[in-house]
Design an enzyme around this catalytic site. Sequence first.
Site, PDB file in Angstrom:
ATOM      1  N   ARG A  24       0.826  -1.212   0.000  1.00 55.11           N
ATOM      2  CA  ARG A  24       0.000   0.000   0.000  1.00 55.11           C
ATOM      3  C   ARG A  24       0.859   1.261   0.000  1.00 55.11           C
ATOM      4  O   ARG A  24       0.499   2.263   0.619  1.00 55.11           O
ATOM      5  CB  ARG A  24      -0.963   0.010   1.193  1.00 55.11           C
ATOM      6  CG  ARG A  24      -2.008  -1.087   1.150  1.00 55.11           C
ATOM      7  CD  ARG A  24      -3.134  -0.702   0.205  1.00 55.11           C
ATOM      8  NE  ARG A  24      -4.179  -1.701   0.154  1.00 55.11           N
ATOM      9  CZ  ARG A  24      -5.365  -1.572   0.743  1.00 55.11           C
ATOM     10  NH1 ARG A  24      -5.663  -0.510   1.443  1.00 55.11           N
ATOM     11  NH2 ARG A  24      -6.260  -2.521   0.621  1.00 55.11           N
ATOM     12  N   ARG A  28      -3.462   6.669   0.583  1.00 57.30           N
ATOM     13  CA  ARG A  28      -3.944   7.869   1.262  1.00 57.30           C
ATOM     14  C   ARG A  28      -2.948   8.554   2.168  1.00 57.30           C
ATOM     15  O   ARG A  28      -3.153   9.693   2.548  1.00 57.30           O
ATOM     16  CB  ARG A  28      -5.209   7.532   2.060  1.00 57.30           C
ATOM     17  CG  ARG A  28      -6.438   7.449   1.184  1.00 57.30           C
ATOM     18  CD  ARG A  28      -7.553   6.805   1.920  1.00 57.30           C
ATOM     19  NE  ARG A  28      -7.115   5.476   2.355  1.00 57.30           N
ATOM     20  CZ  ARG A  28      -7.887   4.620   3.001  1.00 57.30           C
ATOM     21  NH1 ARG A  28      -9.110   4.952   3.313  1.00 57.30           N
ATOM     22  NH2 ARG A  28      -7.423   3.435   3.342  1.00 57.30           N
ATOM     23  N   ARG A  37      -7.240  11.919  -5.612  1.00 61.07           N
ATOM     24  CA  ARG A  37      -8.520  11.377  -5.152  1.00 61.07           C
ATOM     25  C   ARG A  37      -9.615  12.443  -5.023  1.00 61.07           C
ATOM     26  O   ARG A  37     -10.793  12.103  -4.997  1.00 61.07           O
ATOM     27  CB  ARG A  37      -8.325  10.654  -3.816  1.00 61.07           C
ATOM     28  CG  ARG A  37      -7.770   9.258  -3.965  1.00 61.07           C
ATOM     29  CD  ARG A  37      -8.824   8.231  -4.424  1.00 61.07           C
ATOM     30  NE  ARG A  37      -9.656   7.795  -3.312  1.00 61.07           N
ATOM     31  CZ  ARG A  37     -10.932   8.107  -3.170  1.00 61.07           C
ATOM     32  NH1 ARG A  37     -11.542   8.853  -4.055  1.00 61.07           N
ATOM     33  NH2 ARG A  37     -11.623   7.662  -2.132  1.00 61.07           N
ATOM     34  N   ASP A  73      -6.614  -2.815  -7.454  1.00 64.22           N
ATOM     35  CA  ASP A  73      -7.150  -3.370  -6.224  1.00 64.22           C
ATOM     36  C   ASP A  73      -7.396  -4.852  -6.488  1.00 64.22           C
ATOM     37  O   ASP A  73      -7.413  -5.275  -7.646  1.00 64.22           O
ATOM     38  CB  ASP A  73      -8.448  -2.656  -5.819  1.00 64.22           C
ATOM     39  CG  ASP A  73      -8.824  -2.966  -4.373  1.00 64.22           C
ATOM     40  OD1 ASP A  73      -8.269  -2.327  -3.469  1.00 64.22           O
ATOM     41  OD2 ASP A  73      -9.648  -3.871  -4.151  1.00 64.22           O
ATOM     42  N   TYR A 151     -14.955 -11.816  -0.029  1.00 67.10           N
ATOM     43  CA  TYR A 151     -15.643 -10.565  -0.412  1.00 67.10           C
ATOM     44  C   TYR A 151     -16.894 -10.856  -1.224  1.00 67.10           C
ATOM     45  O   TYR A 151     -17.934 -10.215  -1.048  1.00 67.10           O
ATOM     46  CB  TYR A 151     -14.704  -9.655  -1.214  1.00 67.10           C
ATOM     47  CG  TYR A 151     -13.722  -8.911  -0.350  1.00 67.10           C
ATOM     48  CD1 TYR A 151     -14.121  -7.809   0.401  1.00 67.10           C
ATOM     49  CD2 TYR A 151     -12.392  -9.303  -0.262  1.00 67.10           C
ATOM     50  CE1 TYR A 151     -13.224  -7.128   1.208  1.00 67.10           C
ATOM     51  CE2 TYR A 151     -11.484  -8.630   0.535  1.00 67.10           C
ATOM     52  CZ  TYR A 151     -11.909  -7.541   1.270  1.00 67.10           C
ATOM     53  OH  TYR A 151     -11.025  -6.874   2.067  1.00 67.10           O
TER      54      TYR A 151
HETATM   55  O1  CP3 Z   1       0.374   0.760  -3.457  1.00 68.67           O
HETATM   56  C1  CP3 Z   1      -0.224  -0.328  -3.448  1.00 68.67           C
HETATM   57  O2  CP3 Z   1      -0.016  -1.174  -2.559  1.00 68.67           O
HETATM   58  C2  CP3 Z   1      -1.112  -0.677  -4.623  1.00 68.67           C
HETATM   59  C3  CP3 Z   1      -2.499  -0.514  -4.458  1.00 68.67           C
HETATM   60  C4  CP3 Z   1      -3.413  -1.493  -3.750  1.00 68.67           C
HETATM   61  C5  CP3 Z   1      -4.731  -1.109  -3.396  1.00 68.67           C
HETATM   62  N1  CP3 Z   1      -5.385  -2.200  -2.929  1.00 68.67           N
HETATM   63  C6  CP3 Z   1      -5.313   0.245  -3.582  1.00 68.67           C
HETATM   64  C7  CP3 Z   1      -6.368   0.665  -2.661  1.00 68.67           C
HETATM   65  C8  CP3 Z   1      -3.276  -2.834  -3.413  1.00 68.67           C
HETATM   66  C9  CP3 Z   1      -2.073  -3.734  -3.524  1.00 68.67           C
HETATM   67  C10 CP3 Z   1      -4.539  -3.276  -2.915  1.00 68.67           C
HETATM   68  C11 CP3 Z   1      -4.824  -4.668  -2.526  1.00 68.67           C
HETATM   69  C12 CP3 Z   1      -5.998  -4.956  -1.686  1.00 68.67           C
HETATM   70  N2  CP3 Z   1      -7.236  -4.387  -1.743  1.00 68.67           N
HETATM   71  C13 CP3 Z   1      -6.043  -5.970  -0.715  1.00 68.67           C
HETATM   72  C14 CP3 Z   1      -4.913  -6.902  -0.407  1.00 68.67           C
HETATM   73  C15 CP3 Z   1      -3.893  -6.267   0.435  1.00 68.67           C
HETATM   74  C16 CP3 Z   1      -4.285  -6.129   1.855  1.00 68.67           C
HETATM   75  O3  CP3 Z   1      -4.273  -4.992   2.339  1.00 68.67           O
HETATM   76  O4  CP3 Z   1      -4.559  -7.163   2.495  1.00 68.67           O
HETATM   77  C17 CP3 Z   1      -7.319  -5.976  -0.144  1.00 68.67           C
HETATM   78  C18 CP3 Z   1      -7.821  -6.878   0.957  1.00 68.67           C
HETATM   79  C19 CP3 Z   1      -8.080  -4.977  -0.809  1.00 68.67           C
HETATM   80  C20 CP3 Z   1      -9.513  -4.651  -0.615  1.00 68.67           C
HETATM   81  C21 CP3 Z   1      -9.729  -3.237  -0.255  1.00 68.67           C
HETATM   82  N3  CP3 Z   1      -9.510  -2.161  -1.095  1.00 68.67           N
HETATM   83  C22 CP3 Z   1     -10.218  -2.731   0.974  1.00 68.67           C
HETATM   84  C23 CP3 Z   1     -10.573  -3.572   2.176  1.00 68.67           C
HETATM   85  C24 CP3 Z   1     -10.287  -1.343   0.833  1.00 68.67           C
HETATM   86  C25 CP3 Z   1     -10.871  -0.358   1.818  1.00 68.67           C
HETATM   87  C26 CP3 Z   1     -10.067  -0.221   3.029  1.00 68.67           C
HETATM   88  C27 CP3 Z   1      -9.070   0.885   2.869  1.00 68.67           C
HETATM   89  O5  CP3 Z   1      -7.880   0.648   3.055  1.00 68.67           O
HETATM   90  O6  CP3 Z   1      -9.563   1.980   2.593  1.00 68.67           O
HETATM   91  C28 CP3 Z   1      -9.796  -0.998  -0.449  1.00 68.67           C
HETATM   92  C29 CP3 Z   1      -9.659   0.351  -1.025  1.00 68.67           C
HETATM   93  C30 CP3 Z   1      -8.295   0.730  -1.519  1.00 68.67           C
HETATM   94  N4  CP3 Z   1      -7.531   0.003  -2.374  1.00 68.67           N
HETATM   95  C31 CP3 Z   1      -7.611   1.931  -1.234  1.00 68.67           C
HETATM   96  C32 CP3 Z   1      -6.409   1.908  -1.963  1.00 68.67           C
HETATM   97  C33 CP3 Z   1      -5.351   2.978  -2.028  1.00 68.67           C
HETATM   98  C34 CP3 Z   1      -8.123   3.068  -0.344  1.00 68.67           C
HETATM   99  C35 CP3 Z   1      -9.295   3.695  -0.974  1.00 68.67           C
HETATM  100  C36 CP3 Z   1      -9.182   5.146  -1.341  1.00 68.67           C
HETATM  101  O7  CP3 Z   1      -8.198   5.634  -1.924  1.00 68.67           O
HETATM  102  O8  CP3 Z   1     -10.166   5.823  -1.054  1.00 68.67           O
END
Ligand code: CP3
Length: 350
Positions: A24, A28, A37, A73, A151
């Site tokens: 990640r 954010r 965003r 994602d 999910y």
């Molecule tokens: O820089 C990176 O790592 C690449 C981007 C990336 C995102 N999601 C962008 C994202 C990666 C590798 C993921 C993988 C992901 N997404 C996983 C596996 C990794 C982990 O953390 O276990 C999972 C379970 C998800 C599902 C997911 N996506 C959730 C549960 C959420 C909401 C929770 C949160 O952190 O806000 C997301 C949204 C998400 N995916 C965001 C980002 C940057 C945040 C949303 C936003 O920008 O508003």
Amino acid sequence: MSTPLLIRAMRRERTERTPVWLMRQAGRFLPEYRKIRERHSILEIIDRPDVAAEVTMQPVDRFGLDAAIIFADILPPLRGMGLELSFAEGEGPVISNPLRTTRDIDMLAAPPAAEILGTTLEAIRLVARELEPRGIPVIGFAGAPFTLASYAIEGGTSRSFSRTKAFMYTEPAAWKRLMTKLVTVQGDFLLAQAEAGASALQLFDSWVGTALGLADYIRFVQPYNRRLFEMLGRAGVPIVNFSTGTTAYIEEVARTGGDVISVDWRLPLGELWKRIGYDRAIQGNLDPAALLAPWPELKYQIEAVLAQTAGREGHIFNLGHGVFPETPVENVQRLVELVHERTSGGEDHE
Ligand code: CP3
């Protein structure tokens, strides 16, 4: 073009220093991401290769990290299979038509990645073209079948995984069909990412360890993940097997496959590596919460992770899970600098 540092470390070659990237790392906690965003939803960023490429490179340019991970994602493949995905502000992902019956599973499509995930493949091409001359690899990724199934069945993030497990126990034949479909879609997607220019691939099984004990892991998950890792052998790039909460059965997770095992912070890295076996590379395992600590504590914890490798080849420095949004940017900068400084000076046998 010489092989990037990260890839040599993943192959357990002797390297000039330890590579570092953070799960990640684009997100954010970065002001430049939050700025984008303001104008685009997360799905809009993923659906626009130029914007996804820009966001992917933000942390690489700012911190001097040793890898980019493509901005995407794990959930968009479910859209392509017929589920309706949205991200509700402050609530995380929502699937408005979750899988509830065996018929729902049989209705799921399994289209090729080129058809449903073309924007991510295009973003990888753009980033690879930009970063290859700088010697920085792009990591592609996908969600593992169990984590995606959770999910799809729960309709969002879960604490107990009760619906997923009830379904798995009640409808084992349908569970098998669901997991098999996910292996097909995710395998094709990961192979397509390697073809588009990803130099390594990571499979995210984020929730398997929270949800399942050893016996269920072996019966309901391992055969599918194993098949996926076997398919990925053809990609010709290192594969990272990521999970969290699997410390109790990390040997079995490692036995499932992957060139690199990504581990969380619940045990010291040295102990986990010993149990996994030194024929695999290891990724991890700083607690993401350490990045919220004052510098002396953070520094102490980074050095504690580095000390655990005992100078062995094949360590990729990372967190045990993703960066928290409230992480101070300067702590990430200092982390990258400290890892680079403390591990420099090894010989490079390229
Ligand atoms: O820089 C990176 O790592 C690449 C981007 C990336 C995102 N999601 C962008 C994202 C990666 C590798 C993921 C993988 C992901 N997404 C996983 C596996 C990794 C982990 O953390 O276990 C999972 C379970 C998800 C599902 C997911 N996506 C959730 C549960 C959420 C909401 C929770 C949160 O952190 O806000 C997301 C949204 C998400 N995916 C965001 C980002 C940057 C945040 C949303 C936003 O920008 O508003």
